[in-house]
Design an enzyme around this catalytic site. Structure first.
Site, PDB file in Angstrom:
ATOM      1  N   TYR A  27       1.030  -0.882  -0.149  1.00 24.78           N
ATOM      2  CA  TYR A  27      -0.326   0.012  -0.162  1.00 24.78           C
ATOM      3  C   TYR A  27       1.563   1.056  -0.195  1.00 24.78           C
ATOM      4  O   TYR A  27       2.190   1.029   0.772  1.00 24.78           O
ATOM      5  CB  TYR A  27      -1.172   0.474   1.130  1.00 24.78           C
ATOM      6  CG  TYR A  27      -2.291  -0.906   1.118  1.00 24.78           C
ATOM      7  CD1 TYR A  27      -3.198  -1.307   0.467  1.00 24.78           C
ATOM      8  CD2 TYR A  27      -1.845  -2.089   1.476  1.00 24.78           C
ATOM      9  CE1 TYR A  27      -4.082  -1.699   0.730  1.00 24.78           C
ATOM     10  CE2 TYR A  27      -2.583  -3.170   1.831  1.00 24.78           C
ATOM     11  CZ  TYR A  27      -4.377  -2.842   1.141  1.00 24.78           C
ATOM     12  OH  TYR A  27      -4.623  -3.425   1.107  1.00 24.78           O
ATOM     13  N   TYR A  53       0.277 -10.175   0.089  1.00 28.40           N
ATOM     14  CA  TYR A  53       0.893  -9.441   0.853  1.00 28.40           C
ATOM     15  C   TYR A  53       1.113 -10.341   2.410  1.00 28.40           C
ATOM     16  O   TYR A  53       0.434 -10.990   2.905  1.00 28.40           O
ATOM     17  CB  TYR A  53       0.485  -7.931   1.128  1.00 28.40           C
ATOM     18  CG  TYR A  53      -0.791  -7.660   1.974  1.00 28.40           C
ATOM     19  CD1 TYR A  53      -0.806  -7.775   3.107  1.00 28.40           C
ATOM     20  CD2 TYR A  53      -1.591  -7.412   1.008  1.00 28.40           C
ATOM     21  CE1 TYR A  53      -1.874  -7.061   3.950  1.00 28.40           C
ATOM     22  CE2 TYR A  53      -2.253  -6.644   1.792  1.00 28.40           C
ATOM     23  CZ  TYR A  53      -2.728  -6.093   2.785  1.00 28.40           C
ATOM     24  OH  TYR A  53      -3.830  -6.113   3.450  1.00 28.40           O
ATOM     25  N   HIS A  79      -6.739  -8.517  -2.952  1.00 34.49           N
ATOM     26  CA  HIS A  79      -8.329  -7.899  -2.750  1.00 34.49           C
ATOM     27  C   HIS A  79      -9.023  -6.712  -3.286  1.00 34.49           C
ATOM     28  O   HIS A  79      -7.643  -5.925  -2.759  1.00 34.49           O
ATOM     29  CB  HIS A  79      -8.698  -7.901  -0.721  1.00 34.49           C
ATOM     30  CG  HIS A  79      -7.512  -7.936  -0.288  1.00 34.49           C
ATOM     31  ND1 HIS A  79      -6.293  -9.006   0.085  1.00 34.49           N
ATOM     32  CD2 HIS A  79      -8.242  -6.369   0.705  1.00 34.49           C
ATOM     33  CE1 HIS A  79      -5.570  -7.896   1.058  1.00 34.49           C
ATOM     34  NE2 HIS A  79      -6.632  -6.533   1.328  1.00 34.49           N
ATOM     35  N   ARG A 121      -2.291 -12.868   3.066  1.00 34.52           N
ATOM     36  CA  ARG A 121      -3.395 -12.352   2.368  1.00 34.52           C
ATOM     37  C   ARG A 121      -3.634 -12.311   1.530  1.00 34.52           C
ATOM     38  O   ARG A 121      -3.007 -12.312  -0.342  1.00 34.52           O
ATOM     39  CB  ARG A 121      -3.774 -10.430   3.013  1.00 34.52           C
ATOM     40  CG  ARG A 121      -4.059 -10.038   4.161  1.00 34.52           C
ATOM     41  CD  ARG A 121      -4.847  -9.505   4.814  1.00 34.52           C
ATOM     42  NE  ARG A 121      -6.057 -10.223   4.428  1.00 34.52           N
ATOM     43  CZ  ARG A 121      -7.495 -10.411   3.610  1.00 34.52           C
ATOM     44  NH1 ARG A 121      -7.513  -8.489   3.586  1.00 34.52           N
ATOM     45  NH2 ARG A 121      -9.229 -10.010   3.253  1.00 34.52           N
ATOM     46  N   HIS A 162     -10.472  -3.667  -1.530  1.00 31.38           N
ATOM     47  CA  HIS A 162     -11.480  -2.811  -0.657  1.00 31.38           C
ATOM     48  C   HIS A 162     -12.361  -1.932  -1.155  1.00 31.38           C
ATOM     49  O   HIS A 162     -12.411  -1.161  -2.214  1.00 31.38           O
ATOM     50  CB  HIS A 162     -10.463  -1.633   0.361  1.00 31.38           C
ATOM     51  CG  HIS A 162      -9.669  -2.379   1.749  1.00 31.38           C
ATOM     52  ND1 HIS A 162      -9.959  -2.883   2.320  1.00 31.38           N
ATOM     53  CD2 HIS A 162      -8.379  -2.720   1.136  1.00 31.38           C
ATOM     54  CE1 HIS A 162      -9.222  -4.066   3.201  1.00 31.38           C
ATOM     55  NE2 HIS A 162      -7.919  -3.601   2.080  1.00 31.38           N
TER      56      HIS A 162
END
Length: 275
Positions: free
Chosen positions: A143, A182, A195, A192, A197
């Site tokens: 991110y 990640y 995906h 994870r 959000h």
């Protein structure tokens, strides 16, 4: 735009001195909770939303609310009216906001994708002029946020945040980069699945719903306690997008379709549960 603070990626570390459980340990916890959910569903209605203290997702026990909601008196506190005001006006959202690949001087790295679908109510009617926001990791699984110190490369041409308004058919569309998986320190060797959000604002801040969209065929699904907190298999499946060849753009992007149903028996599960 930057991701709202309450909805940053899940914490990647545990308190100092904490021992990380193994994946088999977490998997056994998930299996036991899923079995309990099946037994409970056989004797009554299914739960309305994922448990906020789903123990395999370790930090949820410390992060979920424990006190009852506080009622705000708009007459006693005139500023409280701001909490129910619309988040954005139509003129605040531009076409550029929905194309996450055109927000910087250069091209971002990774697999370009188109994500589109419809926002619907329980009867299948479109939800028009709905503000939809997304945020995500880059193709390397990182991110663009100071709290993300995962040792994967940042992409100077990808911030990973976008928004759009649904049209008269309730349809939204984004052009972006497929995010990478990640690691996060929920347990040993925890990863994870890829995906995106999603945030839906309704017509007021207090109506906001937040959820996650996943990609079909991800091998990390069985190992992820956040996705597994949705104990109903049908509801879990509704969080996974479908590849749609008609949405793919020749020599440009692959297409994924993901519809969101806001309430009713086929509702898409959210962090606060379907309405």
């Amino acid at each position: 735009m930057t991701p709202p603070a309450p909805f940053l990626p899940a914490p990647r570390s545990l308190p100092t001195g904490a021992t990380l459980p193994t994946q088999p340990h977490i998997s056994r916890e998930i299996a036991a909770l899923h079995a309990a959910a099946r037994d409970g569903a056989a004797g009554g209605p299914a739960p309305d939303h994922p448990a906020r203290d789903f123990t395999p997702y370790r930090s949820s026990a410390a992060r979920h609310p424990r006190q009852p909601l506080v009622r705000i008196d708009g007459l006693a506190d005139p500023e409280a009216v701001e909490l129910s005001g619309p988040a954005f006006g139509v003129t605040d959202v531009t076409d550029l906001d929905a194309d996450l690949t055109r927000q910087h001087a250069g091209e971002p790295l990774g697999e370009r994708i188109t994500v589109s679908g419809r926002i619907l109510d329980r009867t299948g009617r479109p939800v028009r002029r709905q503000l939809v926001e997304i945020w995500q990791a880059n193709a390397s699984g990182r991110y663009a946020h100071q709290r993300d110190q995962h040792p994967a490369p940042l992409d100077p041409n990808f911030t990973g945040v976008g928004r759009c308004l649904t049209d008269d058919d309730g349809r939204y569309a984004f052009t972006t980069i497929k995010p990478g998986a990640y690691p996060w320190r929920n347990h040993d060797n925890a990863w994870r699945p890829a995906h995106i959000h999603f945030s839906l604002f309704g017509s007021a801040f207090t109506q906001r719903l937040v959820t996650q969209m996943y990609f079909p065929g991800d091998p990390l699904f069985p190992y992820d306690p956040i996705l597994a907190s949705v104990t109903d298999p049908g509801a879990r499946a509704r969080l996974v997008a479908a590849y749609d060849h008609e949405l793919s753009c020749p020599e440009w992007s692959l297409g994924y379709r993901w519809d969101v149903v806001l309430d009713g028996p086929s509702a898409t599960w959210t962090e606060e549960g379907p309405r």
